[in-house]
Design an enzyme around this catalytic site. Structure first.
Site, PDB file in Angstrom:
ATOM      1  N   LYS A  92       0.806  -1.227   0.000  1.00  0.00           N
ATOM      2  CA  LYS A  92       0.000   0.000   0.000  1.00  0.00           C
ATOM      3  C   LYS A  92       0.839   1.278   0.000  1.00  0.00           C
ATOM      4  O   LYS A  92       0.441   2.294  -0.570  1.00  0.00           O
ATOM      5  CB  LYS A  92      -0.948   0.006   1.201  1.00  0.00           C
ATOM      6  CG  LYS A  92      -2.029  -1.066   1.171  1.00  0.00           C
ATOM      7  CD  LYS A  92      -3.028  -0.817   0.053  1.00  0.00           C
ATOM      8  CE  LYS A  92      -4.217  -1.758   0.139  1.00  0.00           C
ATOM      9  NZ  LYS A  92      -5.194  -1.526  -0.947  1.00  0.00           N
ATOM     10  N   GLU A 114      -9.782   5.716   2.930  1.00  0.00           N
ATOM     11  CA  GLU A 114     -10.615   4.629   3.432  1.00  0.00           C
ATOM     12  C   GLU A 114      -9.702   3.431   3.629  1.00  0.00           C
ATOM     13  O   GLU A 114      -8.644   3.331   2.997  1.00  0.00           O
ATOM     14  CB  GLU A 114     -11.733   4.308   2.436  1.00  0.00           C
ATOM     15  CG  GLU A 114     -11.367   3.325   1.333  1.00  0.00           C
ATOM     16  CD  GLU A 114     -10.284   3.809   0.383  1.00  0.00           C
ATOM     17  OE1 GLU A 114      -9.497   2.949  -0.106  1.00  0.00           O
ATOM     18  OE2 GLU A 114     -10.207   5.017   0.101  1.00  0.00           O
ATOM     19  N   SER A 381       1.558  -9.803  -0.931  1.00  0.00           N
ATOM     20  CA  SER A 381       1.293  -8.360  -0.866  1.00  0.00           C
ATOM     21  C   SER A 381       1.418  -7.757   0.519  1.00  0.00           C
ATOM     22  O   SER A 381       1.510  -6.538   0.659  1.00  0.00           O
ATOM     23  CB  SER A 381      -0.109  -8.064  -1.411  1.00  0.00           C
ATOM     24  OG  SER A 381      -1.082  -8.824  -0.715  1.00  0.00           O
TER      25      SER A 381
END
Length: 399
Positions: A92, A114, A381
């Site tokens: 991210k 969010e 990830s």
């Protein structure tokens, strides 16, 4: 039209994408698109982005051969792209750095975001702290409960975390509230979306910032294996980690792209989040894509053991990749993901995020069906520290 020419000027990936928003947001999106078009090829912007990725995030992340597990399975060789080793523990942060660099250049001192699993929220709060910006993160109340450690991390980083009590109290509802905030405070606020969904230009912009993942793999895999992988596998909720590794490989037709959705308690139930496998085309959060809705057009409540995959839609580029046949999308259940989580911990000494565990589960399912000289590259990830309470709860363990 070649994949690398997508989206078009209006943000369309074939029939998907676009910008379906309230008139009050049109100016904000036009302003964002103009800024991104200006800076995405700007040498100074790119130099700063690369510097931050190297010195703050710790890139490039390595590729790793899951040798013991591959030998045990007796088929294809499984490799992991180790995004779990990034600062903050997931992919991210790549996107957050790019977007918040844009926000600074646009003169927006307030960042909103969010989050579902909390990793995007943590990454946004981290980068906002790095640059001294105000940060507000919207998070479904159910996700606040199951991702308590990430909520505390965000608060430690100076962010305000707003629990959302409406709807299913998960990622969809957090995104709704963040959109409402943006409409109200558009002059001083930058909305940092965490996935490849939303109105144009977000799907392409987030993909571009995340494509560093696949770009590194294209350089790393020949060094480690002598060639590119036969399969690239990644989990898909909204789809940013998958697009990040898929996008640079789209023009490598010999590399199969496989996205793994959350099948929850089964695709034959209504307890899943597999919009590409079980959804219909509709509009959600500003773009046309595959979504889960009932016969009345109402968005269905979704389910996944993984908070980051618990979303009733998917990025429009994934919808295009599915329809064009360039990528295949499969489902993995909660039970399969949980089994892969435990096995990865004990066989490779790596604790993967539950999102990543879905992709790993499919790779483990696929590997024994292939010869030993085939290569499967999985985008790992994120790391699983955040999921310990969920894993314990589902496994009947008391912490």
């Amino acid at each position: 039209m070649k994949p690398y020419n997508l989206p078009d000027e209006q943000g369309h990936f074939g029939r998907f994408g676009g910008s379906f928003v309230a008139e009050t947001l049109v100016h904000a999106l036009d302003e964002l698109k103009a800024a991104y078009d200006k800076y995405k090829n700007d040498p100074e912007f790119l130099q700063e982005f690369e510097y931050e990725l190297k010195h703050f995030v710790g890139r490039p992340s390595p590729v790793y051969h899951a040798r013991r597990w591959s030998e045990e399975l007796g088929g294809a060789q499984i490799w992991f792209k180790r995004e779990d080793l990034n600062h903050t523990g997931a992919h991210k942060i790549n996107n957050c750095i790019g977007q918040i660099m844009l926000a600074r250049r646009m003169g927006k001192p307030r960042i909103i975001a969010e989050t579902g699993a909390g990793q995007h929220g943590v990454a946004t709060a981290t980068v906002a702290a790095r640059y001294g910006l105000e940060c507000v993160v919207y998070m479904g109340a159910e996700d606040v409960r199951r991702q308590a450690s990430n909520v505390y991390r965000m608060k430690l980083l100076g962010a305000t975390v707003v629990p959302v009590e409406s709807g299913s109290r998960t990622l969809k509802d957090a995104l709704n509230e963040a959109m409402r905030d943006w409409v109200t405070n558009v002059e001083n606020t930058f909305y940092c979306i965490g996935t490849v969904a939303g109105p144009h230009p977000y799907p392409a912009m987030v993909r571009d910032f995340q494509s560093v993942i696949g770009t590194e793999c294209i350089e790393q895999m020949p060094v480690n294996t002598g060639r590119q992988p036969d399969y690239v596998v990644a989990s898909v909720g909204g789809g940013s980690n998958a697009m990040g590794i898929f996008y640079p490989y789209i023009d490598y037709p010999e590399v199969a792209l496989v996205g793994v959705e959350a099948a929850g308690e089964g695709l034959d139930t209504d307890r899943h989040s597999a919009s590409l496998n079980a959804g219909v085309v509709g509009v959600l959060h500003g773009n046309r894509t595959y979504i889960l809705q009932d016969q009345h057009g109402q968005i269905q409540e979704t389910h996944s053991i993984s908070a980051g995959l618990d979303y009733p839609g998917v990025g429009p580029e994934h919808a295009w990749l599915k329809d064009s046949g360039r990528a295949q999308y499969v489902g993995v259940t909660d039970a399969e993901a949980l089994a892969a989580f435990h096995k990865c911990c004990r066989t490779e000494g790596i604790m993967p995020a539950l999102e990543s565990s879905h992709a790993i589960a499919h790779a483990v399912r696929l590997a024994p069906t292939l010869p030993k000289d085939k290569v499967i590259l999985v985008n790992l990830s994120g790391r699983g520290d955040k999921d310990m309470h969920t894993v314990a709860e589902f496994s009947g363990i008391t912490l």
